[in-house]
Motif scaffolding. Structure first.
Motif, PDB file in Angstrom:
ATOM      1  N   GLU A 337     -39.880  -9.943   5.869  1.00 33.31           N
ATOM      2  CA  GLU A 337     -38.698 -10.797   6.009  1.00 33.31           C
ATOM      3  C   GLU A 337     -38.864 -11.864   7.083  1.00 33.31           C
ATOM      4  N   PHE A 338     -40.094 -12.238   7.440  1.00 30.07           N
ATOM      5  CA  PHE A 338     -40.289 -13.184   8.531  1.00 30.07           C
ATOM      6  C   PHE A 338     -39.540 -14.489   8.299  1.00 30.07           C
ATOM      7  N   TRP A 339     -39.702 -15.089   7.118  1.00 32.93           N
ATOM      8  CA  TRP A 339     -39.155 -16.433   6.906  1.00 32.93           C
ATOM      9  C   TRP A 339     -37.629 -16.430   6.826  1.00 32.93           C
ATOM     10  N   ALA A 340     -37.058 -15.301   6.391  1.00 29.99           N
ATOM     11  CA  ALA A 340     -35.598 -15.207   6.396  1.00 29.99           C
ATOM     12  C   ALA A 340     -35.087 -15.211   7.840  1.00 29.99           C
ATOM     13  N   PHE A 341     -35.765 -14.467   8.732  1.00 27.04           N
ATOM     14  CA  PHE A 341     -35.402 -14.471  10.155  1.00 27.04           C
ATOM     15  C   PHE A 341     -35.640 -15.855  10.754  1.00 27.04           C
ATOM     16  N   HIS A 342     -36.784 -16.457  10.427  1.00 28.91           N
ATOM     17  CA  HIS A 342     -37.145 -17.786  10.932  1.00 28.91           C
ATOM     18  C   HIS A 342     -36.029 -18.788  10.638  1.00 28.91           C
ATOM     19  N   ASP A 343     -35.600 -18.831   9.388  1.00 33.47           N
ATOM     20  CA  ASP A 343     -34.576 -19.799   8.998  1.00 33.47           C
ATOM     21  C   ASP A 343     -33.238 -19.487   9.667  1.00 33.47           C
ATOM     22  N   ASN A 344     -32.881 -18.216   9.700  1.00 36.14           N
ATOM     23  CA  ASN A 344     -31.591 -17.831  10.279  1.00 36.14           C
ATOM     24  C   ASN A 344     -31.537 -18.114  11.776  1.00 36.14           C
ATOM     25  N   PHE A 345     -32.640 -17.890  12.467  1.00 35.74           N
ATOM     26  CA  PHE A 345     -32.646 -18.120  13.916  1.00 35.74           C
ATOM     27  C   PHE A 345     -32.514 -19.612  14.239  1.00 35.74           C
ATOM     28  N   PHE A 346     -33.186 -20.453  13.460  1.00 36.37           N
ATOM     29  CA  PHE A 346     -33.057 -21.888  13.719  1.00 36.37           C
ATOM     30  C   PHE A 346     -31.665 -22.400  13.330  1.00 36.37           C
ATOM     31  N   GLU A 347     -31.088 -21.836  12.275  1.00 33.09           N
ATOM     32  CA  GLU A 347     -29.739 -22.252  11.875  1.00 33.09           C
ATOM     33  C   GLU A 347     -28.696 -21.815  12.899  1.00 33.09           C
ATOM     34  N   ASN A 348     -28.965 -20.706  13.582  1.00 32.50           N
ATOM     35  CA  ASN A 348     -28.018 -20.171  14.573  1.00 32.50           C
ATOM     36  C   ASN A 348     -28.620 -20.215  15.972  1.00 32.50           C
ATOM     37  N   GLN A 349     -29.294 -21.309  16.267  1.00 33.42           N
ATOM     38  CA  GLN A 349     -30.052 -21.401  17.512  1.00 33.42           C
ATOM     39  C   GLN A 349     -29.186 -21.192  18.751  1.00 33.42           C
ATOM     40  N   ARG A 350     -27.952 -21.630  18.715  1.00 31.59           N
ATOM     41  CA  ARG A 350     -27.082 -21.489  19.891  1.00 31.59           C
ATOM     42  C   ARG A 350     -26.535 -20.071  20.049  1.00 31.59           C
ATOM     43  N   ARG A 351     -26.753 -19.222  19.049  1.00 27.99           N
ATOM     44  CA  ARG A 351     -26.240 -17.850  19.103  1.00 27.99           C
ATOM     45  C   ARG A 351     -27.348 -16.830  19.333  1.00 27.99           C
ATOM     46  N   LEU A 352     -28.545 -17.295  19.651  1.00 31.88           N
ATOM     47  CA  LEU A 352     -29.658 -16.363  19.795  1.00 31.88           C
ATOM     48  C   LEU A 352     -29.339 -15.285  20.833  1.00 31.88           C
ATOM     49  N   SER A 353     -29.463 -14.039  20.399  1.00 31.65           N
ATOM     50  CA  SER A 353     -29.188 -12.899  21.272  1.00 31.65           C
ATOM     51  C   SER A 353     -29.654 -11.642  20.563  1.00 31.65           C
ATOM     52  N   ARG A 354     -29.757 -10.548  21.295  1.00 32.40           N
ATOM     53  CA  ARG A 354     -30.146  -9.283  20.686  1.00 32.40           C
ATOM     54  C   ARG A 354     -29.170  -8.895  19.559  1.00 32.40           C
ATOM     55  N   GLY A 355     -27.887  -9.190  19.791  1.00 34.42           N
ATOM     56  CA  GLY A 355     -26.885  -8.881  18.766  1.00 34.42           C
ATOM     57  C   GLY A 355     -27.144  -9.619  17.467  1.00 34.42           C
ATOM     58  N   LEU A 356     -27.487 -10.908  17.555  1.00 36.81           N
ATOM     59  CA  LEU A 356     -27.770 -11.684  16.344  1.00 36.81           C
ATOM     60  C   LEU A 356     -29.001 -11.131  15.633  1.00 36.81           C
ATOM     61  N   PHE A 357     -30.004 -10.726  16.397  1.00 39.41           N
ATOM     62  CA  PHE A 357     -31.235 -10.229  15.780  1.00 39.41           C
ATOM     63  C   PHE A 357     -30.955  -8.947  14.986  1.00 39.41           C
ATOM     64  N   ILE A 358     -30.154  -8.053  15.570  1.00 34.94           N
ATOM     65  CA  ILE A 358     -29.812  -6.802  14.881  1.00 34.94           C
ATOM     66  C   ILE A 358     -28.922  -7.091  13.681  1.00 34.94           C
ATOM     67  N   GLU A 359     -27.973  -8.008  13.845  1.00 35.96           N
ATOM     68  CA  GLU A 359     -27.087  -8.405  12.746  1.00 35.96           C
ATOM     69  C   GLU A 359     -27.887  -8.949  11.569  1.00 35.96           C
ATOM     70  N   THR A 360     -28.876  -9.794  11.856  1.00 41.55           N
ATOM     71  CA  THR A 360     -29.724 -10.362  10.798  1.00 41.55           C
ATOM     72  C   THR A 360     -30.484  -9.263  10.074  1.00 41.55           C
ATOM     73  N   ALA A 361     -31.014  -8.302  10.840  1.00 44.83           N
ATOM     74  CA  ALA A 361     -31.761  -7.200  10.234  1.00 44.83           C
ATOM     75  C   ALA A 361     -30.874  -6.388   9.308  1.00 44.83           C
ATOM     76  N   GLU A 362     -29.662  -6.088   9.755  1.00 45.08           N
ATOM     77  CA  GLU A 362     -28.753  -5.280   8.931  1.00 45.08           C
ATOM     78  C   GLU A 362     -28.370  -6.005   7.645  1.00 45.08           C
ATOM     79  N   LYS A 363     -28.162  -7.310   7.738  1.00 42.83           N
ATOM     80  CA  LYS A 363     -27.819  -8.074   6.540  1.00 42.83           C
ATOM     81  C   LYS A 363     -28.944  -8.049   5.511  1.00 42.83           C
ATOM     82  N   LEU A 364     -30.168  -7.918   5.994  1.00 39.60           N
ATOM     83  CA  LEU A 364     -31.320  -7.885   5.098  1.00 39.60           C
ATOM     84  C   LEU A 364     -31.709  -6.462   4.705  1.00 39.60           C
TER      85      LEU A 364
END
Length: 429
Positions: A337-364
């Motif tokens: 799922e690298f590219w899904a994380f890549h795109d999501n992190f750049f789209e939500n660049q101002r929200r980067l945090s451990r919470g966002l990373f876990i949230e992204t993982a759960e959604k996938l």
């Protein structure tokens, strides 16, 4: 006496022609106007999207892009989206404006013979439009995407052909004969039609219209780029300056994420940081090119977070979330799922945090406990540090750094330059 008789014959022919006024199918001509209006709407959307991507990159998907396959953005961002330096959608817009103008001229004008000539000109142009649509459909297949707005314009081109031909009161069985008669009218001799189509008149009008319109479209795009802070460049000059660099050995980390063909002869590596605004812009400009050249290039994404907690080259707090973001994508890479994380992190660049990373993982669909354990795994941290070390060995000191076959691409925010370099590398390899 002979001269007088000849003049009388000409007068009689003219009277016969004027008395045989063409019979237009009014509802079909109104249909021609309506289909043209639909075409204008679709072309306007495609034109705005094409110019927005060229000027600002592909930061967020448009409403016409649903997934990797149903993706207008990939089509409108490719080199196929341009013809003679003008967006294809712009040429489509001009064609549809010409068509609706011809339809209204035929419906509202008093000279029905010239009105029929205008509709006939649209019919002949629409033949070219349909053939061009077949070429564009083949290019979509080559890109491997489905572009709904593009397909809509192809449908409009077919609709214009049908509406214009039926608007002249003709049956489909005689289409070939009508085309032959229309072409023979270029000689100035009677073509056997119920009206004089005046192809030279309308041909000149169309040529002037498209030449002037193409110039305006070009100027419109140039202004959009200027508003986005992109100056006009001389592509040949830019390529010359690029190849003045001495090519150095590229060190591609084993853990770097790959997009494209691993066996491709053209290798590209980008050292990037998820918290870096310029890296976000770089990703938006590079992504459209990856779609187009996915079979011809091997594109590697390598981490170089400007985070002092993981990058020893950084001596003060700078991008404090970038290191953990890089680790998160390494965890995602092991799960496909690298590219899904890549795109999501750049789209939500101002929200980067451990919470966002876990949230992204759960959604996938990634198990939360498993992912959190991966975030804290020293082995994943070392993978990121290995990529940083590769960057340091290559003399990387800023992000983004885009390198194609050992040469830095200074104009990473210019799609035309990147395409030009790729094409030159493909030719030389």
């Amino acid at each position: 006496m002979a001269q007088k008789a000849s003049k009388n014959r000409k007068k009689n022919k003219n009277r016969a022609r004027s008395s045989a006024q063409p019979t237009l199918n009014t509802p079909m001509v109104w249909g021609l106007a309506a289909v043209s209006a639909v075409g204008i709407a679709l072309a306007s959307y495609a034109l705005q999207t094409t110019i927005a991507i060229e000027a600002g990159g592909l930061e967020n998907p448009s409403s016409c892009s649903i997934n990797e396959w149903i993706n207008c953005d990939a089509a409108l961002a490719s080199s196929y989206a341009y013809l003679f330096g003008v967006p294809v959608a712009g040429w489509g817009m001009l064609f549809y404006v010409f068509a609706i103008g011809a339809a209204l001229y035929a419906l509202l004008g008093t000279n029905k013979e010239r009105g029929a000539g205008a509709v006939a000109a649209v019919f002949v142009l629409s033949i070219g439009g349909v053939l061009f649509s077949l070429l564009k459909a083949y290019q979509l297949v080559d890109l491997g995407v489905l572009c709904p707005v593009c397909l809509g314009m192809y449908g409009v081109n077919i609709g214009l052909l049908i509406a214009a031909y039926k608007g002249l009161g003709k049956g489909f069985g005689d289409m070939g004969g009508f085309i032959g008669k229309y072409l023979s009218s270029f000689t100035g001799k009677p073509a056997g039609l119920s009206f004089d189509p005046q192809p030279l008149r309308f041909g000149v009008i169309a040529l002037v219209f498209f030449v002037l319109g193409g110039g305006l479209m070009n100027r419109y795009e140039a202004n959009a780029k200027a508003d986005a802070g992109l100056s006009q460049i001389d592509l040949d000059r830019a390529l010359q300056l690029h190849y003045r660099q001495e090519a150095k050995e590229m060190i591609i980390p084993e853990s770097a994420a790959l997009w494209g063909n691993p066996d491709a002869k053209v290798k590209i590596v980008e050292f990037s940081d998820f918290e870096c605004p310029a890296c976000q812009r770089a990703a938006s400009h590079i992504r459209p090119i990856l779609y187009e050249y996915r079979d011809d290039i091997a594109f590697y994404y390598a981490h170089y977070p400007l985070d002092h907690a993981i990058n020893d080259s950084i001596t003060r707090p700078l991008h404090v979330n970038a290191g953990l973001a890089a680790i998160a994508t390494e965890c995602a890479q092991d799960r496909g799922e690298f590219w899904a994380f890549h795109d999501n992190f750049f789209e939500n660049q101002r929200r980067l945090s451990r919470g966002l990373f876990i949230e992204t993982a759960e959604k996938l669909g990634i198990d939360r406990a498993e992912f959190e354990a991966c975030l804290d795994d020293p082995a994943m941290r070392e993978r990121v540090r290995d990529e940083i070390a590769a960057g340091n060995a290559m003399g990387i000191f800023q992000t983004p750094t885009l390198m194609i076959e050992g040469r830095d691409v200074d104009l990473w925010n210019n799609s035309a330059v990147i395409r030009g370099i790729i094409e030159q590398e493909m030719a030389s390899n």
